[in-house]
Design a protein around this motif. Structure first.
Motif, PDB file in Angstrom:
ATOM      1  N   GLN A   1       0.839  -1.203   0.000  1.00 39.74           N
ATOM      2  CA  GLN A   1       0.000   0.000   0.000  1.00 39.74           C
ATOM      3  C   GLN A   1       0.867   1.243   0.000  1.00 39.74           C
ATOM      4  O   GLN A   1       0.554   2.228  -0.647  1.00 39.74           O
ATOM      5  N   GLN A   2       1.960   1.149   0.755  1.00 41.84           N
ATOM      6  CA  GLN A   2       2.832   2.314   0.814  1.00 41.84           C
ATOM      7  C   GLN A   2       3.419   2.618  -0.563  1.00 41.84           C
ATOM      8  O   GLN A   2       3.392   3.761  -1.014  1.00 41.84           O
ATOM      9  N   ALA A   3       3.892   1.588  -1.231  1.00 43.05           N
ATOM     10  CA  ALA A   3       4.436   1.791  -2.571  1.00 43.05           C
ATOM     11  C   ALA A   3       3.363   2.386  -3.474  1.00 43.05           C
ATOM     12  O   ALA A   3       3.607   3.354  -4.214  1.00 43.05           O
ATOM     13  N   ALA A   4       2.168   1.821  -3.383  1.00 44.58           N
ATOM     14  CA  ALA A   4       1.081   2.306  -4.243  1.00 44.58           C
ATOM     15  C   ALA A   4       0.722   3.745  -3.902  1.00 44.58           C
ATOM     16  O   ALA A   4       0.442   4.561  -4.775  1.00 44.58           O
ATOM     17  N   ARG A   5       0.714   4.075  -2.601  1.00 43.74           N
ATOM     18  CA  ARG A   5       0.316   5.413  -2.163  1.00 43.74           C
ATOM     19  C   ARG A   5       1.320   6.473  -2.563  1.00 43.74           C
ATOM     20  O   ARG A   5       0.960   7.540  -3.056  1.00 43.74           O
ATOM     21  N   VAL A   6       2.625   6.203  -2.308  1.00 45.20           N
ATOM     22  CA  VAL A   6       3.568   7.319  -2.406  1.00 45.20           C
ATOM     23  C   VAL A   6       4.348   7.399  -3.716  1.00 45.20           C
ATOM     24  O   VAL A   6       4.797   8.467  -4.100  1.00 45.20           O
TER      25      VAL A   6
ATOM     26  N   LYS B   1       1.117   3.013 -11.124  1.00 49.81           N
ATOM     27  CA  LYS B   1      -0.278   2.678 -11.434  1.00 49.81           C
ATOM     28  C   LYS B   1      -0.342   1.401 -12.262  1.00 49.81           C
ATOM     29  O   LYS B   1      -1.137   0.505 -12.018  1.00 49.81           O
ATOM     30  N   ARG B   2       0.562   1.346 -13.189  1.00 47.99           N
ATOM     31  CA  ARG B   2       0.571   0.212 -14.092  1.00 47.99           C
ATOM     32  C   ARG B   2       0.978  -1.086 -13.377  1.00 47.99           C
ATOM     33  O   ARG B   2       0.360  -2.139 -13.568  1.00 47.99           O
ATOM     34  N   ILE B   3       2.001  -0.968 -12.532  1.00 47.73           N
ATOM     35  CA  ILE B   3       2.457  -2.149 -11.791  1.00 47.73           C
ATOM     36  C   ILE B   3       1.327  -2.721 -10.949  1.00 47.73           C
ATOM     37  O   ILE B   3       1.170  -3.928 -10.827  1.00 47.73           O
ATOM     38  N   PHE B   4       0.540  -1.829 -10.377  1.00 49.80           N
ATOM     39  CA  PHE B   4      -0.478  -2.318  -9.450  1.00 49.80           C
ATOM     40  C   PHE B   4      -1.802  -2.658 -10.127  1.00 49.80           C
ATOM     41  O   PHE B   4      -2.619  -3.366  -9.542  1.00 49.80           O
TER      42      PHE B   4
END
Ligand SMILES: Nc1ncnc2c1ncn2[C@@H]1O[C@H](COP(=O)(O)OP(=O)(O)OP(=O)(O)O)[C@@H](O)[C@H]1O
Ligand SMILES: [Mg+2]
Lengths: 258, 411
Positions: free
Chosen positions: A207-212, A238-241
């Motif tokens: 989540q942290q990676a996605a958030r920041v 965005k693409r990775i997730f």
């Protein structure tokens, strides 16, 4: 010369003695963006991050092949001084590691050894403001840094890093020892910092990676049975997730790994 | 359930637990007795030393004090004593004393000692230990009355302020440890001044700079073994290197000191310095090793050089440990006797050491020398000197410990 990319790895491999820990990484890291490095334990994330500011030089037997370019210069070429590299590329470690000195000295020391000639009080204040710690410590600058909480200590370490005005800040799981509230503060701080700095962060927290982060590098052992890690996918966060190319990335970020 | 069944249950468990408690209490009793044995040994040591330093002494005067003065001896004033000495000493002896320090300037105690030594000529017949004196007073009195009818019996402490500030003398009653204390202080000072910077420097190099290879591991092993080499071997080394080869330097002749040989406090101090060097290196290495790597990384992370990291962070944090090594070294240098004999400490000297090139003696040498004498009064002052040595040891160590605690308490 404004360069879109702050740092650039070309076919970078990192060895501990004869053991190849990181295999053949190519990465273009954009300036004033946050790049996250994720991946399972032991795949070489910390090794890669430490290679960026030549912290691995202190590990006996550690050496690299390939190139790491900053403004067109290879940071591993003979005529580059590693001290200068670390001055330009600061680092925040997993466990907060303030100096056993006063809060003020923690920031002033790095500035002083690097020949800072300006107003020290001002620098300390600016750095603490920048690390969102000023309000909490402004009345006790002469107190020991060890008297701060873990989250405050980590922000002090960030303040200490920005005080020497690097171009890039490396963070190795900077929030892993912190509670959710302190973690959130650090994340907000990173958003602030990216206006002026390029940030590369290693994290286990999806989540942290996605958030920041703006970009995410997915690392993984390069093949079954091997112990060498490599970057298997690197693109916009965005693409990775949401739409990863690699099946292994998808499994990992959705928690279906293994 | 099948997992649990391998463990003792209910009754069996309590049974086994009781057995564990029994074993634990036996060990606890053993540890306690070990501690008691240690405490008893220490008390025995202290008692043994103090026992010799106090006690009855039977003495006589060769010349009757009444021949010099009508005042009772215990009431003589400083002025009276000065006058008596002036009237009765040979003019040569008197002038010599005056030249050392005018008699009017000397204390009553000092003049009284001179009076006893030079004029009435105190003559010690026998001495007794504290225990003997306390338990067998009557027997002692009877013995003295029988054997030495004219002698007087007095309970005295051999350890007096006078004992500390008087130089060596051939008569035990008038001998002091001043020269030996100063010699020991010079010795320890030179040893530490030499070994602390060199030892710390070597430790820094080994821990922070030296590559980990075959050569460094050989050097490391050698340093560890050197700390166990018998001290006499260091004495031989000191004799060969400092006393003989480096004689021009250690005797001070290159600095213009005349009539000199290499048997100086400098040679002895350097020998002691070499002797404690492994101790200092090993302790400093341990202290440097104990400085967490995260601290070094923090320093390197803000762009410090290796030297800045070592100087500003590693060393200050290792300082308490380095001082621990220093404390051990002080104790060692203060107590060692054998190397001093080899490098040639003087056994009879009454001149204060006042430069690195002075002849010297040291407390352990003085003690050793006094204990080998036949007369019992020398054994008594040896006991007094041992107390002085122990107190000096405690004082120096306490200073180092206070210093260490100051550094530790900083954060
Ligand atoms: N100092 C070292 N000497 C030798 N091998 C090392 C050293 N540090 C790490 N390694 C090895 O390199 C590989 C990568 O380690 P690294 O610490 O980079 O992993 P990581 O991805 O950061 O793991 P984690 O998520 O658990 O922190 C591992 O196999 C590890 O055993
Ligand atoms: Mg790691």
């Amino acid at each position: 010369m404004e360069n879109k990319y702050a740092i650039e790895a070309n076919a970078l491999s990192i060895y501990y003695g004869s053991f190849m820990a990181v295999n053949n990484v190519d990465m273009l890291i954009e300036a004033q963006k946050i790049t996250a490095i994720i991946g399972p334990s032991g795949c070489g994330k910390s090794t890669l991050l430490r290679a960026f500011n030549r912290m691995n030089d202190f590990v006996p037997g550690c050496h690299v092949t390939g190139e790491l370019l900053m403004q067109g210069k290879n940071l591993y070429s003979k005529d580059i001084d590693p001290v200068e590299v670390r001055r330009k590329i600061g680092m925040v470690f997993q466990k907060p590691n303030p100096f056993p000195k006063s809060i003020y000295e923690n920031i002033a020391w790095g500035a002083r050894i690097n020949g800072f000639k300006g107003n020290m009080d001002e620098l300390v204040e600016q750095s603490l403001l920048g690390a969102a710690l000023w309000d909490e410590v402004k009345d006790k600058l002469q107190d020991s840094a060890y008297a701060l909480s873990g989250g405050q200590q980590q922000r002090l370490c960030i303040a200490r890093t920005i005080a020497i005005q690097p171009e890039i800040i490396l963070m190795d799981e900077p929030a892993s020892a912190l509670d959710p509230i302190s973690t959130l503060r650090i994340e907000e701080l990173m958003q602030e910092l990216k206006k002026n700095y390029t940030i590369i962060i290693v994290t286990h927290n999806m989540q942290q990676a996605a958030r920041v982060s703006d970009y995410t590098a997915m690392m993984m052992l390069d093949k079954e049975g091997s112990r060498s890690g490599t970057v298997i996918e690197f693109s916009e966060t965005k693409r990775i997730f949401t739409n990863p190319k690699d099946k292994r990335t998808e499994d990992y970020v959705t928690g279906r790994f293994g | 359930m099948s997992i649990n069944s391998h463990y003792p249950q209910a009754e069996d468990f309590r049974h086994a637990l009781n057995a564990r408690y029994r074993a634990a209490s036996i060990w606890q009793a053993l540890f306690l007795s070990a501690l008691l044995i240690a405490i008893i040994s220490l008390l025995a040591l202290i008692y043994n030393v103090l026992d010799g330093a106090f006690g009855f002494v039977a003495f006589d005067y060769k010349n009757d004090p009444a021949a010099y003065t009508s005042t009772p001896m215990s009431e003589l004033t400083q002025k009276e004593l000065a006058a008596i000495l002036k009237d009765n000493l040979s003019s040569g002896a008197y002038n010599k004393l005056e030249k050392e320090q005018p008699l009017e300037k000397r204390s009553q105690a000092e003049l009284y000692t001179l009076f006893l030594e030079r004029l009435v000529e105190l003559d010690t017949k026998n001495t007794w230990s504290m225990t003997e004196s306390l338990l067998h007073e009557n027997e002692i009195r009877a013995e003295v009355a029988r054997k030495y009818p004219t002698a007087k019996l007095e309970f005295r402490s051999w350890l007096t302020p006078q004992f500390l500030v008087t130089p060596m003398s051939s008569k035990a009653e008038f001998a002091g440890v001043r020269t030996a204390i100063l010699g020991s202080l010079w010795l320890v000072g030179i040893a530490i001044l030499f070994a602390l910077p060199i030892g710390t420097g070597a430790a820094i190099y080994l821990q922070e700079y030296a590559p980990k290879n075959f050569l460094t591991s050989i050097i490391q092993t050698n340093i560890n073994n050197l700390s166990g080499v018998p001290s006499i071997v260091y004495g031989m080394l000191g004799l060969a290197v400092f006393v003989r080869v480096m004689e021009p330097l250690t005797s001070g002749s290159v600095f213009g000191v005349t009539d000199a040989n290499g048997r100086t406090v400098l040679s002895a101090g350097l020998t002691m310095g070499i002797l404690v060097l492994p101790l200092i290196i090993i302790n400093a290495q341990e202290a440097i090793k104990a400085v967490p790597d995260s601290l070094r990384q923090a320093a390197y992370g803000v762009g410090a050089t290796r030297w800045q990291t070592v100087w500003h962070h590693v060393l200050p944090n290792a300082l308490p440990g380095i001082l621990t090594g220093t404390i051990l070294s002080i104790s060692r240098a203060l107590g060692e006797t054998a190397p001093l004999i080899v490098v040639g400490a003087s056994t009879f000297i009454s001149m204060d050491p006042d430069s690195p090139f002075s002849k010297f003696t040291a407390l352990p040498i003085q003690i050793y020398q006094w204990t080998t004498r036949a007369q019992s009064e020398f054994h008594a002052i040896a006991a007094g000197a041992i107390v002085v040595l122990l107190i000096l040891l405690l004082t120096l160590n306490a200073t180092a410990i206070l210093l260490r605690n100051r550094f530790q308490r900083r954060w």
